[in-house]
Design a protein around this motif. Sequence first.
Motif, PDB file in Angstrom:
ATOM      1  N   HIS A  77       0.856  -1.276  -0.095  1.00 30.72           N
ATOM      2  CA  HIS A  77      -0.164   0.130   0.100  1.00 30.72           C
ATOM      3  C   HIS A  77       0.770   1.075   0.084  1.00 30.72           C
ATOM      4  O   HIS A  77       0.642   1.965  -0.869  1.00 30.72           O
ATOM      5  CB  HIS A  77      -0.930   0.031   1.072  1.00 30.72           C
ATOM      6  CG  HIS A  77      -1.585   1.220   1.572  1.00 30.72           C
ATOM      7  ND1 HIS A  77      -1.720   1.860   2.661  1.00 30.72           N
ATOM      8  CD2 HIS A  77      -2.173   2.270   0.704  1.00 30.72           C
ATOM      9  CE1 HIS A  77      -2.601   2.948   2.661  1.00 30.72           C
ATOM     10  NE2 HIS A  77      -2.663   3.190   1.444  1.00 30.72           N
ATOM     11  N   ARG A  78       2.096   1.322   0.874  1.00 33.35           N
ATOM     12  CA  ARG A  78       2.690   2.530   0.823  1.00 33.35           C
ATOM     13  C   ARG A  78       3.509   2.454  -0.271  1.00 33.35           C
ATOM     14  O   ARG A  78       4.020   3.746  -1.061  1.00 33.35           O
ATOM     15  CB  ARG A  78       3.892   2.320   2.180  1.00 33.35           C
ATOM     16  CG  ARG A  78       2.715   2.483   3.471  1.00 33.35           C
ATOM     17  CD  ARG A  78       3.306   2.007   4.618  1.00 33.35           C
ATOM     18  NE  ARG A  78       2.334   2.107   5.717  1.00 33.35           N
ATOM     19  CZ  ARG A  78       2.407   3.227   6.616  1.00 33.35           C
ATOM     20  NH1 ARG A  78       3.267   4.150   6.295  1.00 33.35           N
ATOM     21  NH2 ARG A  78       1.605   3.390   7.814  1.00 33.35           N
ATOM     22  N   VAL A  79       4.188   1.278  -0.901  1.00 32.94           N
ATOM     23  CA  VAL A  79       4.814   1.535  -2.068  1.00 32.94           C
ATOM     24  C   VAL A  79       4.136   2.021  -3.178  1.00 32.94           C
ATOM     25  O   VAL A  79       4.627   2.957  -3.885  1.00 32.94           O
ATOM     26  CB  VAL A  79       5.507   0.231  -2.070  1.00 32.94           C
ATOM     27  CG1 VAL A  79       6.100   0.169  -3.786  1.00 32.94           C
ATOM     28  CG2 VAL A  79       6.750  -0.258  -1.265  1.00 32.94           C
ATOM     29  N   MET A  80       2.870   1.601  -3.327  1.00 28.83           N
ATOM     30  CA  MET A  80       2.095   2.203  -4.364  1.00 28.83           C
ATOM     31  C   MET A  80       1.555   3.452  -4.363  1.00 28.83           C
ATOM     32  O   MET A  80       1.402   4.402  -5.357  1.00 28.83           O
ATOM     33  CB  MET A  80       0.990   0.987  -4.614  1.00 28.83           C
ATOM     34  CG  MET A  80       1.621  -0.363  -5.154  1.00 28.83           C
ATOM     35  SD  MET A  80       0.413  -1.530  -5.452  1.00 28.83           S
ATOM     36  CE  MET A  80       1.599  -3.125  -5.713  1.00 28.83           C
ATOM     37  N   ARG A  81       1.297   3.863  -3.046  1.00 30.12           N
ATOM     38  CA  ARG A  81       0.760   5.003  -2.979  1.00 30.12           C
ATOM     39  C   ARG A  81       1.756   6.123  -3.051  1.00 30.12           C
ATOM     40  O   ARG A  81       1.625   7.337  -3.578  1.00 30.12           O
ATOM     41  CB  ARG A  81       0.251   5.035  -1.475  1.00 30.12           C
ATOM     42  CG  ARG A  81      -0.501   6.500  -1.071  1.00 30.12           C
ATOM     43  CD  ARG A  81      -0.868   6.556   0.332  1.00 30.12           C
ATOM     44  NE  ARG A  81       0.206   6.370   1.125  1.00 30.12           N
ATOM     45  CZ  ARG A  81       0.197   6.238   2.684  1.00 30.12           C
ATOM     46  NH1 ARG A  81      -0.994   6.110   3.155  1.00 30.12           N
ATOM     47  NH2 ARG A  81       1.266   6.308   3.494  1.00 30.12           N
TER      48      ARG A  81
END
Length: 390
Positions: A77-81
């Motif tokens: 989630h954090r990588v793609m956000r």
Amino acid sequence: MPKTTTNHYLSAHPAPPDTLASLLAGAGITINGNAPWDIQVYEESVYRDVLTKGSLGLGQAFIEGRWGCNRLDEFFHRVMRADLDEKMGGTARLKLLAEIIRHTLFNLQAPHRAYQVAQQHYDIGNDVFEAMLDSSMSYSCGYWQHAQTLEEAQRHKLDMICQKLDLQPGDRVLEIGCGWGGLAKHMTQHYGVQVLGITVSVEQQALARERCAGLPVDIQLKDYRELHGQFDKIVSVGMFEHVGQKNYETYFATAQRLLKDNGLFLLHTIGNHKTALHTDAWIDRYIFPNGKLPSASEITGAIEEKFLIEDWHNFGPDYDRTLMAWWDKFNRAWPELQFKYDESFYRMWKYYLMCCAGYFRARQGQLWQLVLSKRQSNRVYRSIRPQPVS
């Protein structure tokens, strides 16, 4: 959790390169940190693979147990956000460009390739999908607005599709990509229609025929380009992701030819937040070979002069919840499945479900249901959003 075959969990953490540490720090992730979404790297080779192979190297290293993470879904989630995939440089960027060229030059979803995804993914074993999915074996996003369980979410989704299609007793329905027959069974049992379902999976066809025995359902092993006839309604759930941009015109032209003038066509598909010229290399290699997620502009461009859009419904956040429910069921079933599948499969499947959950949580991924009609249609269509089911 299966037993690990390595001693990486006891080894010292190798120091990360500054470039990777800085990239991940921008997403709120610390390599070998203490937060649940921080990754724990057990071998220095992980850094080399990520820098040279990008997402493919990251995923391969996870399957091999060379890094871990307590909350893999939150890591993704954090990588793609933070759109870190677009910020990678060096050799990994060259690999990405090579993938773009491959998708641009070649028709990866040509007829002779149509069955590859079934052989690699859908035919791995019905036991995995029976353990992971709900009782209808719906392998697509559930509708959670009024649901508390996966079973309810999938039942509500199936019924919403039927209502949006305005199914009437006696309708002849074509289902392009029928899976294990859950929607076909629901449509015939509750709405009195006849269904022709097609799939490119031998395993799906066999089980769908068994599950729909005695019902007016015909399940055929066939590519959509081979279809003929006329249908009152057409529905396609979770199949368009395998069509490919080079074939969108053919796909919609085929549906237009098969649909009666007063009919309706419901398309249920994952959508990407923007047009992408490639597919994630790890997903392409290990899960869905030759797949391609459409953007909104790609769909609208392909349907122009073929269909009118009667309704466009986005409930992408529901896929995050669906994927986490699938993971919970798969993980609880693993003690039985592990006698047939090894630890690498467990880690691959976890990586698949968790990275997809992160993709939707970051809002890169959407889930669209489009209701389409021909311009020749004389029906007045009213959009359907089901009310709570008692």
